[in-house]
Design a protein around this motif. Structure first.
Motif, PDB file in Angstrom:
ATOM      1  N   PRO A  25     -15.833   5.923   8.294  1.00 22.43           N
ATOM      2  CA  PRO A  25     -15.951   4.722   7.472  1.00 22.43           C
ATOM      3  C   PRO A  25     -16.805   3.649   8.155  1.00 22.43           C
ATOM      4  N   LEU A  69      -6.566   1.322   5.863  1.00 24.71           N
ATOM      5  CA  LEU A  69      -7.082   2.635   6.260  1.00 24.71           C
ATOM      6  C   LEU A  69      -6.495   3.082   7.605  1.00 24.71           C
ATOM      7  N   LEU A  84     -16.144  -7.980   1.603  1.00 24.76           N
ATOM      8  CA  LEU A  84     -16.017  -6.853   2.531  1.00 24.76           C
ATOM      9  C   LEU A  84     -16.075  -5.568   1.718  1.00 24.76           C
ATOM     10  N   ARG A  85     -16.980  -4.669   2.103  1.00 25.16           N
ATOM     11  CA  ARG A  85     -17.155  -3.413   1.359  1.00 25.16           C
ATOM     12  C   ARG A  85     -17.204  -2.258   2.347  1.00 25.16           C
ATOM     13  N   ARG A  86     -16.485  -1.218   2.005  1.00 24.91           N
ATOM     14  CA  ARG A  86     -16.379  -0.078   2.921  1.00 24.91           C
ATOM     15  C   ARG A  86     -16.765   1.208   2.210  1.00 24.91           C
ATOM     16  N   ARG A 122     -12.123 -15.898   2.481  1.00 30.23           N
ATOM     17  CA  ARG A 122     -12.237 -14.469   2.766  1.00 30.23           C
ATOM     18  C   ARG A 122     -13.677 -14.025   2.513  1.00 30.23           C
ATOM     19  N   ALA A 143     -17.800  -0.574   7.416  1.00 31.11           N
ATOM     20  CA  ALA A 143     -17.605  -1.757   6.568  1.00 31.11           C
ATOM     21  C   ALA A 143     -18.848  -2.635   6.627  1.00 31.11           C
ATOM     22  N   ALA A 190      -7.602  -6.076   5.572  1.00 32.74           N
ATOM     23  CA  ALA A 190      -7.922  -5.811   4.171  1.00 32.74           C
ATOM     24  C   ALA A 190      -8.127  -4.317   3.970  1.00 32.74           C
ATOM     25  N   HIS A 191      -8.249  -3.921   2.707  1.00 32.48           N
ATOM     26  CA  HIS A 191      -8.476  -2.505   2.407  1.00 32.48           C
ATOM     27  C   HIS A 191      -9.841  -2.042   2.908  1.00 32.48           C
ATOM     28  N   ALA A 192     -10.831  -2.918   2.830  1.00 28.36           N
ATOM     29  CA  ALA A 192     -12.201  -2.515   3.146  1.00 28.36           C
ATOM     30  C   ALA A 192     -12.559  -2.738   4.611  1.00 28.36           C
ATOM     31  N   MET A 193     -11.614  -3.220   5.437  1.00 31.27           N
ATOM     32  CA  MET A 193     -11.941  -3.477   6.839  1.00 31.27           C
ATOM     33  C   MET A 193     -12.096  -2.174   7.619  1.00 31.27           C
ATOM     34  N   VAL A 194     -13.086  -2.137   8.519  1.00 30.70           N
ATOM     35  CA  VAL A 194     -13.141  -1.116   9.562  1.00 30.70           C
ATOM     36  C   VAL A 194     -13.204  -1.841  10.897  1.00 30.70           C
ATOM     37  N   PHE A 215       0.839  -1.213   0.000  1.00 28.76           N
ATOM     38  CA  PHE A 215       0.000   0.000   0.000  1.00 28.76           C
ATOM     39  C   PHE A 215       0.872   1.261   0.000  1.00 28.76           C
ATOM     40  N   THR A 268     -14.825   1.025  -1.400  1.00 24.62           N
ATOM     41  CA  THR A 268     -13.700   0.087  -1.384  1.00 24.62           C
ATOM     42  C   THR A 268     -14.246  -1.326  -1.229  1.00 24.62           C
ATOM     43  N   ILE A 269     -13.920  -2.175  -2.156  1.00 19.42           N
ATOM     44  CA  ILE A 269     -14.491  -3.532  -2.163  1.00 19.42           C
ATOM     45  C   ILE A 269     -13.374  -4.564  -2.214  1.00 19.42           C
ATOM     46  N   ASP A 270     -13.360  -5.436  -1.209  1.00 16.38           N
ATOM     47  CA  ASP A 270     -12.471  -6.598  -1.230  1.00 16.38           C
ATOM     48  C   ASP A 270     -13.363  -7.814  -1.460  1.00 16.38           C
ATOM     49  N   THR A 321     -11.961   6.289  12.577  1.00 16.44           N
ATOM     50  CA  THR A 321     -10.745   5.554  12.226  1.00 16.44           C
ATOM     51  C   THR A 321     -10.925   4.053  12.382  1.00 16.44           C
TER      52      THR A 321
END
Lengths: 526, 526
Positions: free
Chosen positions: B490, A482, B140-142, B137, B492, A459-463, A114, B124-126, A476
């Motif tokens: 954000p 992120l 996961l979408r944010r 996996r 998710a 992952a990119h889409a995790m919160v 990233f 953002t979509i994984d 955050t």
């Protein structure tokens, strides 16, 4: 090699004050003894971090990515010694710790990719318009820069993935911030092995030694001094609500207040929708108890609250869950203090007049053994006593019986901020789930359907965040790419001569990042 | 029409308690009298905002963009009445207010375009990997979602661009957050005209009336109740350090703490590098005094500090600046309290033993007249007394004489956080400017070369922010499109059925936003 040292940049030192960790499964102390760093050790490590900050913060993304990858390789190279020590200190089983090591290494490599990709810089250029009337527009360029030295507090429940080289450290280093870690006292051997791996990576990459320092310790004074040090610009913490709130108060009282990213407390509501409960209540009950008891329930995302409409289907779910739980065996908790808190929390619920104990797991067999617990109460009782919504860290959960779906929504709306909320639903439940979704999303960082909240994908889409008190800052996340943005801030440069511009904003784009020019994003040059 | 009303959503109401604004140029009270909203009026407006939040927060970007554009048109349609009233209430001249109106309208339209474009959603979509081992996996979408109702405090110094429909309101509405404005008591007529324009836009766009409410008032209790209301999720404020700190304390003490975006205090250092000082000291002196005295110096970015190496070139700069300032005429300040604070601040500096008065402007001729002031001191004195670095809001500036460039760097490093720092430099100065730049960037939100900090461009690349106490949150800006991100967080969504997914994250991408799939940004579909 573990010899109990503190790491001041490249130097290892021993403190006079010592402490030992304990094997929670046996209650026996483990050798060697460790330096108990004091508040006096903070200033020097923070000065090193501040000295390292300018060059590290301005480093080429490629160099920083290689540094993160070198840390990953150095941790891998420790080999089985790391797993063995972590098992001794945490009581966690080998497969869990091997998985956690994989996650820790994978996380470092994900951040490396990233960082290299460069979108995090958010390079934004509004070119000059010298002929604009009534006033010309200046050349304006914006980028994200690191905030400066970051203090990271190792967490007890993930001795690898949320500790010395865990998500907070990885994201802060990825952002270009030097890190000073306060090691968690329940796994100092594990911590030192990892800290020395990072120290080796700093040297191998030719970075300023102040990029990383490590202070093992067991006193509150150490952590307090670290957050109060004027060179520290942000704090990463995963732990108790009391601990997080204390750090927030110290940070807010500084001459220059700083952000504290504390991940603190969550009971992770699971809503059993009527259709799902009717069609697969028994399977849900089994999966629920499995999620609840995994790892002795020592996850931030443990399902501590189940909300459903009362009736025979819920009765059947509860009976099935009780069956499974009664067969569950006691598990070793991470430390005596966590075990004590669990025992007290479970006892308080068991003794509460509005709460009925549905089931307990198999009895205790040794030191620090946790026996799972399942309780129930009515929505009315739950709504009238905030204590019933407090987290009991470990495998304890409360089922709330609601009159109808509107009462389900009221229970959800009454909750404090949470890391997650889960909907168990069938197709028939979707219309009402539409109404619930905004209420849920307003209280949490992650909404799941037909899964369980434990198991947080990097992952990119995790919160992995959420409104207070799930975290101190609901904008955050502490997991996923992120997380890096916690340690960045924007700076604009106006009419700077080309020779002075940071590389990331130079016309010829030497870092090859995708930029936004006059509001329009360029195609990525990669 | 101005009748002194409070606006509770679509309804106008009069409070029993009244206050009047004053023409600062004459000291005369202006008709009509205005409702002085009380703490009791807060709950109802916040309840309306909370009721409006779900639908407004989920609205289509296109609809939200049109709403912002409708506000802009409604403000335009007020015509000259707005300028005339603002002139009466602020003492600011017509060209300045016409420019400020243009900026306010342009800002709303810029946010509309940015909202429409959709990158702010950060979709953002994984995608799921069902065959991954050891564990599959999940999908996961944010996306970014609005935080909920926002409280905005109108600022005195920009009765249009930082007030009822200013940057805070525009960015909060752009993010999908309902807004409750506490109007500034020094321009309630201006405020009401604009508030009614927003109210008309809400109706014209068919939105929930709670999207906007307006409470004029002059008590601290009103603002305190607004920040304390549990439905408010974030606060936008531009004003004094004392005021901002008070709001921060209230927000931190809430059951659920919320972010306060307070823009508070900055002295905006200008560094005169030796080459520039030698080659064009006189021109710099003229431009400096012009920037300092423009609008009676009532800008957050006013150049209140000049730092340079001592010597004949600095002497010449000072002599030229003194000449220009001595010819400058007194100007009307915005309000008696601002004028009082300016007078007290200037007197304190003039009476300070370590400070020499270089020049004052022409004398006072009427009510609330500010006479510009220029002071000097040595770096040593400046470094030994923090009071010399405090902001005096208005056209007052301090010149700090340094022994050498290293002392210049020391003075910069000693400063609290600032909105801006400016380098006046020639080509010959660039090598040392390279060394100064990281020190400067560490303390500010914007670095300028060869310009003046007043005049803040509303643009994508602008940062009008900076470390504490310039703002309460150095990760943010209150000007430019990035300001919108203060009011987003954000969330998710994991394994959600397609029917339940928010539109912004749906597979068929109905909002046509550029998404990041598995870490790779798609080409914008627009």
């Amino acid at each position: 090699m573990i010899d109990g040292a503190m790491l001041f940049g490249s130097e290892a030192r021993q403190a006079a004050a010592r402490f030992r960790s304990q094997d929670p499964a046996s209650g026996q102390a483990l050798a060697p003894d460790f330096s108990s760093a004091s508040a006096d050790d903070v200033a020097e490590t923070c000065a090193l971090a501040a000295a390292a900050a300018p060059a590290f913060g301005a480093s080429d993304p490629e160099d920083r990515a290689r540094f993160l990858e070198t840390i990953a390789s150095e941790i891998e190279a420790i080999g089985d010694d790391l797993i063995i020590r972590a098992m001794q200190e945490s009581g966690l089983p080998r497969p869990r710790l091997e998985g956690e090591r994989g996650r820790t290494i994978g996380q470092l490599r994900l951040f490396a990719a990233f960082v290299r990709q460069g979108d995090w810089i958010d390079a934004t250029i509004d070119p000059a318009m010298p002929d604009r009337t009534p006033l010309p527009r200046p050349d304006l360029r914006r980028m994200n820069v690191p905030v400066g030295p970051v203090a990271v507090f190792g967490a007890s429940n993930f001795p690898l993935a949320f500790s010395v080289a865990g998500g907070d450290t990885a994201s802060a280093l990825a952002a270009g911030c030097p890190v000073v870690v306060k090691g968690h006292p329940s796994h100092p051997g594990t911590g030192e092995l990892v800290a020395r791996a990072i120290q080796r990576a700093v040297a191998a990459c030719g970075l300023h030694e102040g990029v990383f320092s490590y202070l093992p310790g067991e006193t509150h004074a150490l952590g307090e001094a670290l957050v109060a040090d004027p060179r520290i610009r942000a704090v990463g913490f995963t732990g108790s609500r009391g601990g997080g709130l204390a750090l927030m108060r110290i940070a807010a009282a500084r001459k220059e207040p700083i952000p504290v990213y504390a991940e603190m407390s969550s009971i992770n509501p699971v809503i059993l929708m009527p259709g799902a409960l009717a069609s697969r209540g028994k399977a849900l009950a089994e999966a629920f108890v499995q999620s609840l008891t995994m790892g002795a329930g020592q996850f931030c995302t443990n399902p501590g609250l189940v909300i459903a409409v009362d009736g025979p289907d819920l009765d059947a779910f509860i009976a099935a869950a009780a069956d499974v739980m009664q067969g569950s065996t006691a598990q070793t908790m991470l430390s005596p203090s966590i075990h004590d808190n669990f025992t007290k929390g479970v006892s308080a619920l068991a003794g509460h007049t509005a709460v009925e104990t549905i089931a307990r797991g198999q009895g205790e067999t040794g030191a620090n053994q946790a026996v799972a617990a399942l309780f129930q109460t009515s929505a009315q009782q739950f709504l009238s006593d905030i204590a019933l919504a407090h987290e009991v860290f470990g495998s304890s959960s409360m089922i709330v019986r609601c009159r109808d779906l509107d009462e389900v929504a009221n229970v959800i709306a009454s909750l404090e901020g949470q890391l997650t909320a889960t909907l168990q639903l069938d197709d028939a439940d979707i219309p009402y789930a539409h109404a619930l979704l905004p209420v849920l999303a307003d209280r949490v960082g992650r909404v799941l359907a037909n899964g369980w909240p434990t198991g947080v994908e990097v992952a990119h889409a995790m919160v992995h965040g959420g409104p207070f008190p799930a975290t101190s800052d609901g904008r955050t996340t502490s997991v996923g790419t992120l997380a890096m943005f916690r340690f960045l801030r924007p700076v604009a440069f106006q009419n700077l001569p080309a020779d002075l511009l940071p590389h990331a904003l130079a016309d010829d784009n030497p870092f090859a990042v995708a930029r936004r020019i006059d509001g329009v994003r360029e195609r990525s040059p990669r």
